[in-house]
Design a protein around this motif. Structure first.
Motif, PDB file in Angstrom:
ATOM      1  N   GLU A  71       0.833  -1.211   0.000  1.00 44.40           N
ATOM      2  CA  GLU A  71       0.000   0.000   0.000  1.00 44.40           C
ATOM      3  C   GLU A  71       0.867   1.260   0.000  1.00 44.40           C
ATOM      4  O   GLU A  71       0.548   2.235  -0.685  1.00 44.40           O
ATOM      5  N   ASP A  75       0.876   4.101  -2.918  1.00 35.79           N
ATOM      6  CA  ASP A  75       0.720   5.530  -2.633  1.00 35.79           C
ATOM      7  C   ASP A  75       1.879   6.329  -3.226  1.00 35.79           C
ATOM      8  O   ASP A  75       1.682   7.412  -3.793  1.00 35.79           O
ATOM      9  N   ASP A  78       1.461   6.722  -6.942  1.00 40.80           N
ATOM     10  CA  ASP A  78       0.477   7.754  -7.245  1.00 40.80           C
ATOM     11  C   ASP A  78       1.107   9.144  -7.167  1.00 40.80           C
ATOM     12  O   ASP A  78       0.909   9.982  -8.044  1.00 40.80           O
TER      13      ASP A  78
END
Length: 177
Positions: A71, A75, A78
């Protein structure tokens, strides 16, 4: 009657940016960030694979750690893509473009023991961290201190993940083999 396609910006191009960073400099940074983005997705998928397949007495703790790790990588990817766009570039988005831009190789489809999986992950993390360090220097030498800072923050997360994996690989364990 089909919808007309309007291309707003072609892939692999860098336009003007609102940051007042010269286009030639932005192009170099966008290229580096797209490499980091591609590498992040390779790492993401490998960590996710290991998350799905982890077994053994320490399953739950490792499973949860790997979920947090992938995760965090997602992130970071992104944020890298958004920075590419901010610099006037087009972030890689297709599997083909990401695969071609990646500098790290994922392990094959086989399922390995947790120790081997972590060793493979640590190797990939190491390559990515070396690339980040080079790209921090590149960005800062080109006057883009914000990208340097962004990469520094992501580098700290990568280093923390490797540190935890390294501890999982230590001999001292409550689990008997």
């Amino acid at each position: 009657m089909g919808a007309q396609k309007i291309v707003r910006q072609e892939a692999d191009t860098v336009g003007e940016n609102p940051l007042r960073l010269e286009k030639e400099k932005a192009e170099q940074i966008v290229d580096a960030l797209n490499t980091d983005l591609a590498d992040a997705y390779v790492l993401y998928h490998q960590l996710h694979k290991h998350h799905w397949n982890v077994e053994g007495a320490e399953h739950l703790g490792v499973h949860e750690f790997l979920e947090e790790a992938y995760e965090d990588v997602e992130d970071a990817a992104d944020e890298l893509a958004e920075r590419v766009q901010t610099l006037g570039g087009v972030p890689h988005a297709s599997m083909t473009a990401l695969s071609e831009a990646a500098t790290v190789e994922p392990e094959d489809e086989d399922v390995y023991d947790v120790r081997t999986s972590f060793e493979n992950d640590i190797e990939m993390y190491g390559s990515i961290m070396e690339s980040y360090r080079e790209h921090i220097e590149l960005a800062e030498n080109l006057g883009d201190h914000a990208t340097g800072e962004l990469l520094r923050q992501h580098l700290l997360e990568l280093e923390e993940h490797v540190h935890v994996m390294d501890h999982y690989l230590e001999d001292d364990s409550l689990v008997q083999s």
